[in-house]
Scaffold this motif. Structure first.
Motif, PDB file in Angstrom:
ATOM      1  N   LYS A 192      37.505  31.387  52.543  1.00  0.00           N
ATOM      2  CA  LYS A 192      37.142  30.974  51.187  1.00  0.00           C
ATOM      3  C   LYS A 192      38.355  30.345  50.505  1.00  0.00           C
ATOM      4  N   ASP A 193      38.109  29.327  49.679  1.00  0.00           N
ATOM      5  CA  ASP A 193      39.188  28.718  48.909  1.00  0.00           C
ATOM      6  C   ASP A 193      39.581  29.619  47.739  1.00  0.00           C
ATOM      7  N   GLY A 194      40.728  29.347  47.157  1.00  0.00           N
ATOM      8  CA  GLY A 194      41.120  30.059  45.950  1.00  0.00           C
ATOM      9  C   GLY A 194      42.462  30.765  46.018  1.00  0.00           C
ATOM     10  N   ILE A 195      43.068  30.853  47.219  1.00  0.00           N
ATOM     11  CA  ILE A 195      44.381  31.490  47.321  1.00  0.00           C
ATOM     12  C   ILE A 195      45.448  30.474  46.914  1.00  0.00           C
ATOM     13  N   GLN A 196      46.032  30.663  45.747  1.00  0.00           N
ATOM     14  CA  GLN A 196      47.053  29.734  45.261  1.00  0.00           C
ATOM     15  C   GLN A 196      48.431  30.376  45.181  1.00  0.00           C
ATOM     16  N   ASN A 197      48.461  31.710  45.125  1.00  0.00           N
ATOM     17  CA  ASN A 197      49.713  32.417  44.900  1.00  0.00           C
ATOM     18  C   ASN A 197      50.105  33.253  46.109  1.00  0.00           C
ATOM     19  N   ASP A 198      50.916  34.245  45.877  1.00  0.00           N
ATOM     20  CA  ASP A 198      51.373  35.162  46.912  1.00  0.00           C
ATOM     21  C   ASP A 198      51.017  36.574  46.478  1.00  0.00           C
ATOM     22  N   ASN A 199      50.546  37.390  47.407  1.00  0.00           N
ATOM     23  CA  ASN A 199      50.147  38.753  47.093  1.00  0.00           C
ATOM     24  C   ASN A 199      50.503  39.647  48.272  1.00  0.00           C
ATOM     25  N   ALA A 200      50.826  40.909  47.974  1.00  0.00           N
ATOM     26  CA  ALA A 200      51.253  41.804  49.048  1.00  0.00           C
ATOM     27  C   ALA A 200      50.820  43.236  48.752  1.00  0.00           C
ATOM     28  N   ILE A 201      50.545  43.962  49.838  1.00  0.00           N
ATOM     29  CA  ILE A 201      50.322  45.402  49.764  1.00  0.00           C
ATOM     30  C   ILE A 201      51.311  46.035  50.732  1.00  0.00           C
ATOM     31  N   TYR A 202      52.091  46.979  50.249  1.00  0.00           N
ATOM     32  CA  TYR A 202      53.089  47.643  51.103  1.00  0.00           C
ATOM     33  C   TYR A 202      53.305  49.045  50.568  1.00  0.00           C
ATOM     34  N   GLY A 203      53.282  50.023  51.455  1.00  0.00           N
ATOM     35  CA  GLY A 203      53.409  51.408  51.009  1.00  0.00           C
ATOM     36  C   GLY A 203      52.341  51.734  49.985  1.00  0.00           C
ATOM     37  N   GLY A 204      52.751  52.251  48.847  1.00  0.00           N
ATOM     38  CA  GLY A 204      51.811  52.547  47.773  1.00  0.00           C
ATOM     39  C   GLY A 204      51.829  51.523  46.666  1.00  0.00           C
ATOM     40  N   VAL A 205      52.215  50.279  46.990  1.00  0.00           N
ATOM     41  CA  VAL A 205      52.396  49.238  45.978  1.00  0.00           C
ATOM     42  C   VAL A 205      51.497  48.036  46.265  1.00  0.00           C
ATOM     43  N   VAL A 206      50.897  47.510  45.210  1.00  0.00           N
ATOM     44  CA  VAL A 206      50.203  46.224  45.257  1.00  0.00           C
ATOM     45  C   VAL A 206      50.971  45.274  44.342  1.00  0.00           C
ATOM     46  N   ALA A 207      51.397  44.128  44.875  1.00  0.00           N
ATOM     47  CA  ALA A 207      52.146  43.138  44.096  1.00  0.00           C
ATOM     48  C   ALA A 207      51.358  41.840  44.054  1.00  0.00           C
ATOM     49  N   LEU A 208      51.013  41.418  42.855  1.00  0.00           N
ATOM     50  CA  LEU A 208      50.230  40.197  42.654  1.00  0.00           C
ATOM     51  C   LEU A 208      51.115  39.171  41.957  1.00  0.00           C
ATOM     52  N   PHE A 209      51.520  38.159  42.696  1.00  0.00           N
ATOM     53  CA  PHE A 209      52.456  37.157  42.183  1.00  0.00           C
ATOM     54  C   PHE A 209      51.708  35.966  41.591  1.00  0.00           C
ATOM     55  N   ARG A 210      52.324  35.362  40.597  1.00  0.00           N
ATOM     56  CA  ARG A 210      51.852  34.069  40.103  1.00  0.00           C
ATOM     57  C   ARG A 210      53.019  33.101  40.215  1.00  0.00           C
ATOM     58  N   ILE A 211      52.928  32.201  41.186  1.00  0.00           N
ATOM     59  CA  ILE A 211      54.069  31.329  41.451  1.00  0.00           C
ATOM     60  C   ILE A 211      53.708  29.848  41.389  1.00  0.00           C
ATOM     61  N   HIS A 212      52.420  29.514  41.232  1.00  0.00           N
ATOM     62  CA  HIS A 212      52.121  28.088  41.167  1.00  0.00           C
ATOM     63  C   HIS A 212      52.377  27.579  39.745  1.00  0.00           C
ATOM     64  N   GLN A 213      52.556  26.282  39.619  1.00  0.00           N
ATOM     65  CA  GLN A 213      52.866  25.614  38.345  1.00  0.00           C
ATOM     66  C   GLN A 213      54.179  26.108  37.733  1.00  0.00           C
ATOM     67  N   LEU A 214      55.069  26.657  38.574  1.00  0.00           N
ATOM     68  CA  LEU A 214      56.385  27.121  38.141  1.00  0.00           C
ATOM     69  C   LEU A 214      56.291  28.146  37.004  1.00  0.00           C
ATOM     70  N   ASN A 215      55.235  28.930  37.017  1.00  0.00           N
ATOM     71  CA  ASN A 215      55.023  29.970  36.006  1.00  0.00           C
ATOM     72  C   ASN A 215      55.143  31.303  36.720  1.00  0.00           C
ATOM     73  N   PHE A 216      56.314  31.922  36.677  1.00  0.00           N
ATOM     74  CA  PHE A 216      56.624  33.038  37.570  1.00  0.00           C
ATOM     75  C   PHE A 216      56.360  34.400  36.909  1.00  0.00           C
ATOM     76  N   PHE A 217      55.364  35.115  37.452  1.00  0.00           N
ATOM     77  CA  PHE A 217      55.064  36.481  37.037  1.00  0.00           C
ATOM     78  C   PHE A 217      54.711  37.288  38.277  1.00  0.00           C
ATOM     79  N   VAL A 218      54.904  38.595  38.196  1.00  0.00           N
ATOM     80  CA  VAL A 218      54.357  39.475  39.228  1.00  0.00           C
ATOM     81  C   VAL A 218      53.837  40.733  38.537  1.00  0.00           C
ATOM     82  N   VAL A 219      52.603  41.090  38.875  1.00  0.00           N
ATOM     83  CA  VAL A 219      52.037  42.361  38.419  1.00  0.00           C
ATOM     84  C   VAL A 219      52.241  43.353  39.564  1.00  0.00           C
ATOM     85  N   ARG A 220      53.039  44.373  39.300  1.00  0.00           N
ATOM     86  CA  ARG A 220      53.372  45.366  40.324  1.00  0.00           C
ATOM     87  C   ARG A 220      52.677  46.680  39.979  1.00  0.00           C
ATOM     88  N   ILE A 221      51.768  47.108  40.839  1.00  0.00           N
ATOM     89  CA  ILE A 221      51.003  48.335  40.620  1.00  0.00           C
ATOM     90  C   ILE A 221      51.424  49.343  41.685  1.00  0.00           C
TER      91      ILE A 221
END
Length: 245
Positions: A192-221
């Motif tokens: 499916k289309d729609g993956i524009q950023n970077d995302n990761a699951i490791y250990g007990g952490v989910v990291a949702l990055f926003r890196i397109h359009q040079l707008n840098f954020f990460v939601v770390r849960i």
């Protein structure tokens, strides 16, 4: 005037006393300022230089003597606003360091390139990683971390699976990544289309990055239950994804 107001925004007691003395005297000599502030002259001289450097006093040469006068008190408000801005900028990283409260997820919204790189560095120490990403965007914007994480996967034999965006660029980046990461890395192509950023699951952490359009954020849960649920969703997506590497 009570010097507490000035010490609350970063002045120490002596600089506060000297600034208030200069403010009340107008243009004055070091000797007069020292007398008004009730501080020894050599000590007053040292602190006056600090206040001049910080922009609160200015030197006024008159003949062969040097006098000093206080600048606009409006600078006090600017200093307070500057400190508040610095605290606001640092707050996400301070929250990132805060120990997780028992039974409650730790959720941090981190902003800026430095914050993202910190989370990427954390990923290098994981036991296993699940990524879903536009790997080409990650490579272009964070080449250093692209190389660092793939090297860590190879050196530490980290079991890593990645679902990549269905683009020629992402395939090319995945091949480069696999060449560095070695046999514990594998990737599949999203159906499916729609993956524009970077995302990761490791250990007990989910990291949702926003890196397109040079707008840098990460939601770390950080929460094991949420991470386990996301791992299950990833594994279902993995089964339906197109095999690649």
């Amino acid at each position: 005037m009570n010097i507490t107001l000035l010490t609350s925004i970063g002045f120490n007691e002596k600089t506060a006393s000297i600034y208030l003395a200069a403010l009340s005297l107008g243009t004055a000599s070091i000797q007069d300022i020292a007398k008004k502030a009730d501080i020894k002259r050599p000590t007053t001289y040292n602190y006056i230089q600090e206040l001049v450097h910080d922009g609160y006093l200015e030197k006024v040469p008159l003949g062969k003597k040097e006098y000093y006068r206080a600048l606009d008190p409006q600078r006090l408000e600017e200093r307070a606003q500057g400190r508040l801005k610095a605290i606001r900028q640092a707050l996400p990283e301070l929250q990132f360091l805060q120990a997780a409260t028992s039974g409650k997820p730790t959720i941090s919204v981190l902003e800026g390139e430095r914050a993202l790189k910190r989370v990427y560095d954390e990923i290098c120490h994981a036991n296993s990683i699940r990524f879903w990403s536009n790997l080409a965007t990650f490579e272009n914007l964070f080449k250093e971390n692209f190389d660092k994480i793939s090297a860590a996967i190879h050196e530490q034999k980290i079991q890593t699976r990645e679902i990549i965006a269905n683009t020629p660029e992402a395939r090319k980046s995945s091949k480069k990544y696999a060449a560095r990461a070695g046999t514990t890395y594998s990737s599949r192509i999203a159906t499916k289309d729609g993956i524009q950023n970077d995302n990761a699951i490791y250990g007990g952490v989910v990291a949702l990055f926003r890196i397109h359009q040079l707008n840098f954020f990460v939601v770390r849960i950080e929460d094991q239950t949420i991470a386990d649920a996301m791992k299950s969703l990833f594994d279902m997506a993995w089964q339906s994804a197109e095999e690649f590497i």
